[in-house]
Design an enzyme around this catalytic site. Sequence first.
Site, PDB file in Angstrom:
ATOM      1  N   THR A  69     -15.998  84.693  63.439  1.00 45.05           N
ATOM      2  CA  THR A  69     -16.075  86.149  63.394  1.00 45.05           C
ATOM      3  C   THR A  69     -17.424  86.674  62.921  1.00 45.05           C
ATOM      4  OG1 THR A  69     -15.122  86.128  61.179  1.00 45.05           O
ATOM      5  CG2 THR A  69     -13.590  86.402  63.032  1.00 45.05           C
ATOM      6  N   CYS A  70     -18.350  85.801  62.586  1.00 41.34           N
ATOM      7  CA  CYS A  70     -19.668  86.204  62.089  1.00 41.34           C
ATOM      8  C   CYS A  70     -20.568  86.586  63.265  1.00 41.34           C
ATOM      9  CB  CYS A  70     -20.276  85.057  61.287  1.00 41.34           C
ATOM     10  SG  CYS A  70     -21.954  85.371  60.719  1.00 41.34           S
ATOM     11  N   ASP A  71     -21.101  87.805  63.229  1.00 42.95           N
ATOM     12  CA  ASP A  71     -21.960  88.281  64.320  1.00 42.95           C
ATOM     13  C   ASP A  71     -23.234  87.456  64.457  1.00 42.95           C
ATOM     14  OD1 ASP A  71     -20.224  90.291  65.063  1.00 42.95           O
ATOM     15  OD2 ASP A  71     -21.179  91.796  63.784  1.00 42.95           O
ATOM     16  N   ARG A  74     -22.472  84.303  66.212  1.00 43.74           N
ATOM     17  CA  ARG A  74     -22.306  84.577  67.642  1.00 43.74           C
ATOM     18  C   ARG A  74     -23.659  84.687  68.345  1.00 43.74           C
ATOM     19  NH1 ARG A  74     -17.854  89.287  67.050  1.00 43.74           N
ATOM     20  NH2 ARG A  74     -16.100  87.968  66.451  1.00 43.74           N
TER      21      ARG A  74
END
Length: 178
Positions: A69-71, A74
């Site tokens: 979930t870490c931008d 990503r």
Amino acid sequence: MVSPIGQARPETLDCRFIDTQSDRAPTDTRLASQRWGLSRRPWAPIICRFSGSARQASDMTITVYGIKTCDTCRKARRQLDELGIPYRYHDLREDGLDPQRLDAFLATAGWQTLLNTRSTTWRQLDAADKEPLDAERARELMLANPTLLKRPLLQRTGPASQDTLIVGFDPARYATLA
């Protein structure tokens, strides 16, 4: 030409099928056809080896440690995909972190670099956990809460002179991996 998984096909790619329907060892492989061999057995796993000026899969292994979930994680994964760099993803929240691997990271980068004091996990810790902070306490906290590691953490292993640890996302350094 585009590969079946939607990525650009390297010019020097040797793909082979593993025969999953027989008792042959994985070393008994058949060359893939010009059309990636999908006309024969589309369900068979494919082994791809880069050759020539491309990377040798056996020479280096890249593992990215992060959280799904870490931008920033990503972004890092997206850049590796765009550059065509093969990697393995290790989700710190789901897969955890073993003490030996953390010790190797600490020996390479140091606990001040690895400990993420801006993370939500850090802010949620009790003040008593944060106060006497030294190398041993930081190690204990990171083992108990692997999400305290700065993310993403890219580890490249290969020949001894090429081992690399990149803490955080740096597009310029990631581009040098290609």
